[in-house]
Scaffold this motif. Sequence first.
Motif, PDB file in Angstrom:
ATOM      1  N   SER A 171     -15.143  36.805 -44.580  1.00 47.12           N
ATOM      2  CA  SER A 171     -15.354  38.112 -44.064  1.00 47.12           C
ATOM      3  C   SER A 171     -17.017  38.246 -44.191  1.00 47.12           C
ATOM      4  O   SER A 171     -17.409  37.816 -45.185  1.00 47.12           O
ATOM      5  CB  SER A 171     -14.634  39.140 -45.036  1.00 47.12           C
ATOM      6  OG  SER A 171     -15.080  40.564 -44.781  1.00 47.12           O
ATOM      7  N   TYR A 172     -17.543  38.986 -43.331  1.00 45.10           N
ATOM      8  CA  TYR A 172     -18.828  39.225 -43.312  1.00 45.10           C
ATOM      9  C   TYR A 172     -19.229  40.563 -42.836  1.00 45.10           C
ATOM     10  O   TYR A 172     -18.230  41.273 -42.144  1.00 45.10           O
ATOM     11  CB  TYR A 172     -19.440  38.108 -42.538  1.00 45.10           C
ATOM     12  CG  TYR A 172     -19.333  37.956 -41.216  1.00 45.10           C
ATOM     13  CD1 TYR A 172     -20.051  38.749 -40.151  1.00 45.10           C
ATOM     14  CD2 TYR A 172     -18.186  37.258 -40.816  1.00 45.10           C
ATOM     15  CE1 TYR A 172     -19.602  38.755 -38.905  1.00 45.10           C
ATOM     16  CE2 TYR A 172     -17.714  37.018 -39.406  1.00 45.10           C
ATOM     17  CZ  TYR A 172     -18.675  37.937 -38.681  1.00 45.10           C
ATOM     18  OH  TYR A 172     -18.026  37.924 -37.065  1.00 45.10           O
ATOM     19  N   ALA A 228     -24.564  37.252 -46.702  1.00 43.79           N
ATOM     20  CA  ALA A 228     -23.478  38.354 -45.921  1.00 43.79           C
ATOM     21  C   ALA A 228     -22.049  37.966 -46.254  1.00 43.79           C
ATOM     22  O   ALA A 228     -21.244  38.922 -46.113  1.00 43.79           O
ATOM     23  CB  ALA A 228     -23.838  38.259 -44.465  1.00 43.79           C
ATOM     24  N   PRO A 229     -21.631  36.602 -46.451  1.00 43.62           N
ATOM     25  CA  PRO A 229     -20.215  36.453 -46.376  1.00 43.62           C
ATOM     26  C   PRO A 229     -19.433  36.717 -47.821  1.00 43.62           C
ATOM     27  O   PRO A 229     -20.095  36.476 -48.989  1.00 43.62           O
ATOM     28  CB  PRO A 229     -20.007  34.912 -45.908  1.00 43.62           C
ATOM     29  CG  PRO A 229     -21.361  34.614 -46.596  1.00 43.62           C
ATOM     30  CD  PRO A 229     -22.402  35.268 -46.510  1.00 43.62           C
ATOM     31  N   VAL A 230     -18.369  36.934 -47.789  1.00 44.95           N
ATOM     32  CA  VAL A 230     -17.334  37.006 -48.860  1.00 44.95           C
ATOM     33  C   VAL A 230     -16.006  36.190 -48.375  1.00 44.95           C
ATOM     34  O   VAL A 230     -15.558  36.346 -47.424  1.00 44.95           O
ATOM     35  CB  VAL A 230     -16.951  38.266 -49.327  1.00 44.95           C
ATOM     36  CG1 VAL A 230     -15.642  38.183 -50.453  1.00 44.95           C
ATOM     37  CG2 VAL A 230     -17.981  39.248 -49.790  1.00 44.95           C
ATOM     38  N   ILE A 231     -16.006  34.836 -49.049  1.00 41.44           N
ATOM     39  CA  ILE A 231     -15.157  33.787 -48.810  1.00 41.44           C
ATOM     40  C   ILE A 231     -13.809  33.680 -49.670  1.00 41.44           C
ATOM     41  O   ILE A 231     -13.768  33.893 -50.517  1.00 41.44           O
ATOM     42  CB  ILE A 231     -15.931  32.481 -48.516  1.00 41.44           C
ATOM     43  CG1 ILE A 231     -17.264  32.760 -47.857  1.00 41.44           C
ATOM     44  CG2 ILE A 231     -15.139  31.365 -48.032  1.00 41.44           C
ATOM     45  CD1 ILE A 231     -18.125  31.426 -48.206  1.00 41.44           C
ATOM     46  N   ARG A 232     -12.738  33.435 -48.915  1.00 38.83           N
ATOM     47  CA  ARG A 232     -11.547  33.378 -49.636  1.00 38.83           C
ATOM     48  C   ARG A 232     -11.471  31.820 -50.225  1.00 38.83           C
ATOM     49  O   ARG A 232     -11.892  30.943 -49.630  1.00 38.83           O
ATOM     50  CB  ARG A 232     -10.454  33.323 -48.607  1.00 38.83           C
ATOM     51  CG  ARG A 232      -9.075  33.491 -49.176  1.00 38.83           C
ATOM     52  CD  ARG A 232      -7.753  33.548 -48.083  1.00 38.83           C
ATOM     53  NE  ARG A 232      -8.015  34.824 -47.549  1.00 38.83           N
ATOM     54  CZ  ARG A 232      -7.491  36.018 -47.731  1.00 38.83           C
ATOM     55  NH1 ARG A 232      -6.903  36.355 -48.883  1.00 38.83           N
ATOM     56  NH2 ARG A 232      -7.717  36.888 -46.727  1.00 38.83           N
ATOM     57  N   ARG A 233     -11.230  31.952 -51.512  1.00 40.46           N
ATOM     58  CA  ARG A 233     -11.277  30.461 -52.363  1.00 40.46           C
ATOM     59  C   ARG A 233     -10.446  29.346 -51.400  1.00 40.46           C
ATOM     60  O   ARG A 233     -11.070  28.277 -51.383  1.00 40.46           O
ATOM     61  CB  ARG A 233     -10.796  30.534 -53.640  1.00 40.46           C
ATOM     62  CG  ARG A 233     -10.828  29.066 -54.262  1.00 40.46           C
ATOM     63  CD  ARG A 233      -9.712  29.451 -55.642  1.00 40.46           C
ATOM     64  NE  ARG A 233     -10.757  30.202 -56.500  1.00 40.46           N
ATOM     65  CZ  ARG A 233     -11.700  29.404 -57.296  1.00 40.46           C
ATOM     66  NH1 ARG A 233     -11.895  28.315 -57.241  1.00 40.46           N
ATOM     67  NH2 ARG A 233     -12.501  30.221 -58.099  1.00 40.46           N
ATOM     68  N   SER A 234      -9.221  29.701 -50.916  1.00 38.31           N
ATOM     69  CA  SER A 234      -8.641  28.641 -50.221  1.00 38.31           C
ATOM     70  C   SER A 234      -9.226  28.173 -48.882  1.00 38.31           C
ATOM     71  O   SER A 234      -8.877  27.002 -48.599  1.00 38.31           O
ATOM     72  CB  SER A 234      -7.153  29.240 -49.773  1.00 38.31           C
ATOM     73  OG  SER A 234      -7.336  30.447 -48.986  1.00 38.31           O
ATOM     74  N   ALA A 235     -10.153  29.071 -48.286  1.00 38.05           N
ATOM     75  CA  ALA A 235     -10.841  28.619 -47.088  1.00 38.05           C
ATOM     76  C   ALA A 235     -11.887  27.357 -47.439  1.00 38.05           C
ATOM     77  O   ALA A 235     -12.158  26.435 -46.820  1.00 38.05           O
ATOM     78  CB  ALA A 235     -11.461  29.485 -46.323  1.00 38.05           C
ATOM     79  N   LEU A 236     -12.540  27.603 -48.633  1.00 40.34           N
ATOM     80  CA  LEU A 236     -13.409  26.614 -49.034  1.00 40.34           C
ATOM     81  C   LEU A 236     -12.779  25.397 -49.746  1.00 40.34           C
ATOM     82  O   LEU A 236     -13.272  24.112 -49.260  1.00 40.34           O
ATOM     83  CB  LEU A 236     -14.280  27.389 -50.564  1.00 40.34           C
ATOM     84  CG  LEU A 236     -15.267  28.382 -49.982  1.00 40.34           C
ATOM     85  CD1 LEU A 236     -15.860  29.134 -51.252  1.00 40.34           C
ATOM     86  CD2 LEU A 236     -16.551  27.791 -49.157  1.00 40.34           C
ATOM     87  N   GLU A 237     -11.477  25.681 -50.197  1.00 37.44           N
ATOM     88  CA  GLU A 237     -10.850  24.648 -50.713  1.00 37.44           C
ATOM     89  C   GLU A 237     -10.350  23.504 -49.626  1.00 37.44           C
ATOM     90  O   GLU A 237     -10.261  22.348 -49.635  1.00 37.44           O
ATOM     91  CB  GLU A 237      -9.743  24.768 -51.658  1.00 37.44           C
ATOM     92  CG  GLU A 237     -10.310  25.222 -52.791  1.00 37.44           C
ATOM     93  CD  GLU A 237      -8.894  26.179 -53.700  1.00 37.44           C
ATOM     94  OE1 GLU A 237      -7.812  26.124 -52.955  1.00 37.44           O
ATOM     95  OE2 GLU A 237      -9.026  26.202 -54.968  1.00 37.44           O
ATOM     96  N   ALA A 238     -10.274  24.218 -48.441  1.00 38.75           N
ATOM     97  CA  ALA A 238      -9.643  23.468 -47.236  1.00 38.75           C
ATOM     98  C   ALA A 238     -10.812  22.503 -46.724  1.00 38.75           C
ATOM     99  O   ALA A 238     -10.232  21.484 -45.923  1.00 38.75           O
ATOM    100  CB  ALA A 238      -9.168  24.507 -46.196  1.00 38.75           C
ATOM    101  N   ILE A 239     -12.071  22.882 -46.855  1.00 39.91           N
ATOM    102  CA  ILE A 239     -13.151  21.832 -46.394  1.00 39.91           C
ATOM    103  C   ILE A 239     -13.750  21.033 -47.412  1.00 39.91           C
ATOM    104  O   ILE A 239     -15.088  20.429 -47.090  1.00 39.91           O
ATOM    105  CB  ILE A 239     -13.932  22.716 -45.545  1.00 39.91           C
ATOM    106  CG1 ILE A 239     -14.542  23.938 -46.016  1.00 39.91           C
ATOM    107  CG2 ILE A 239     -13.147  23.174 -44.124  1.00 39.91           C
ATOM    108  CD1 ILE A 239     -15.738  23.727 -46.967  1.00 39.91           C
TER     109      ILE A 239
END
Length: 330
Positions: free
Chosen positions: A115-116, A156-167
């Motif tokens: 989200s940004y 700018a971004p707020v990131i879901r933890r699972s999105a970071l874990e995926a990569i």
Amino acid sequence: MNNPAISVVMPVYNVEKYVAEAIESVLAQTFDDFELIIVDDGGTDMSVEICTSFDDTRIRIVSQANRGLAGARNTGIMEARGEYIALLDSDDSWEPEKLALHKIHLDNNPHVGVSYSGSRFMDQNGAMLRQAQRPKLENITAKDVLTRNPIGNGSAPVIRRSALEAIAFNHRDEPRRLCFFDETYRQSEDIELWIRMALTGRIVFEGINGLLTRYRIVSGGLSANIAAQYDSWNRVIDKTASYAPGFIQQFGAEARAYQLRYLARRAIQMGEGAFALSLFKESFSFSSTPIIEEPVKSFVTLSAATAMRYLPTTFVRKLAGTWTGGKAVA
């Protein structure tokens, strides 16, 4: 102790002039269920002393030898306990409602990974400029990420933890160290991550309305900095081509044209009119898409570069005042 909903990750390296303002903007958030993880990246000024002067139990300071921005962010993310990770560079700041609005967005849209929002520009002294980043907010494709980078900047971004874990991947030289940002980059680490998330993680990017980040433009610099930035961006393209060659073959020229136009605008900000003009011409040689899709922005860039190259400095400053308030061109 319950985990906070949001972990704010803020690398700190020789930013004593700005860091207090950044911290104050976090502590002033209307949503208060967060932790602020300050990563001391081995600086030599008084930045850390300023950080320790804040008496708030939500602040944690983690110190390490210098790894650069990507490495500091990785350390902060690994330390984070929140479901959502918010990134803030220590020379930028936020509007008070930023975290609250992004949490609402992510809570109500579980398919969104990043989200940004848009950003307002300020000069090196904190005075607000007339320009702003107003990115595309919906239906973001991998092409959008490559060519236009709607996230815009690292605060700018707020990131879901699972999105970071995926990569996530293991560091090449330190197998026990988990990485999200590629630490081999000292520039362009943001766009490298966003492209990889879009292509390999199939992460959904979506923005929300509002100019919620205050992004600092530091005037001055050298044309060599622009050349280094372009080199790092080319490394991102080469890396992306190694795992998505068809994607780069299809959209690489357009992305290069937009990047060169962006660098032309940076050169204008530095007062390098001739260099800006050459960058703009090179941009057009790769693709006419920026001119077709964004004629006004392209025309303003070309006009500013031409004026700075050929007209007297005092006259150029007068013209700039009507556009930027006599500040910087971003």
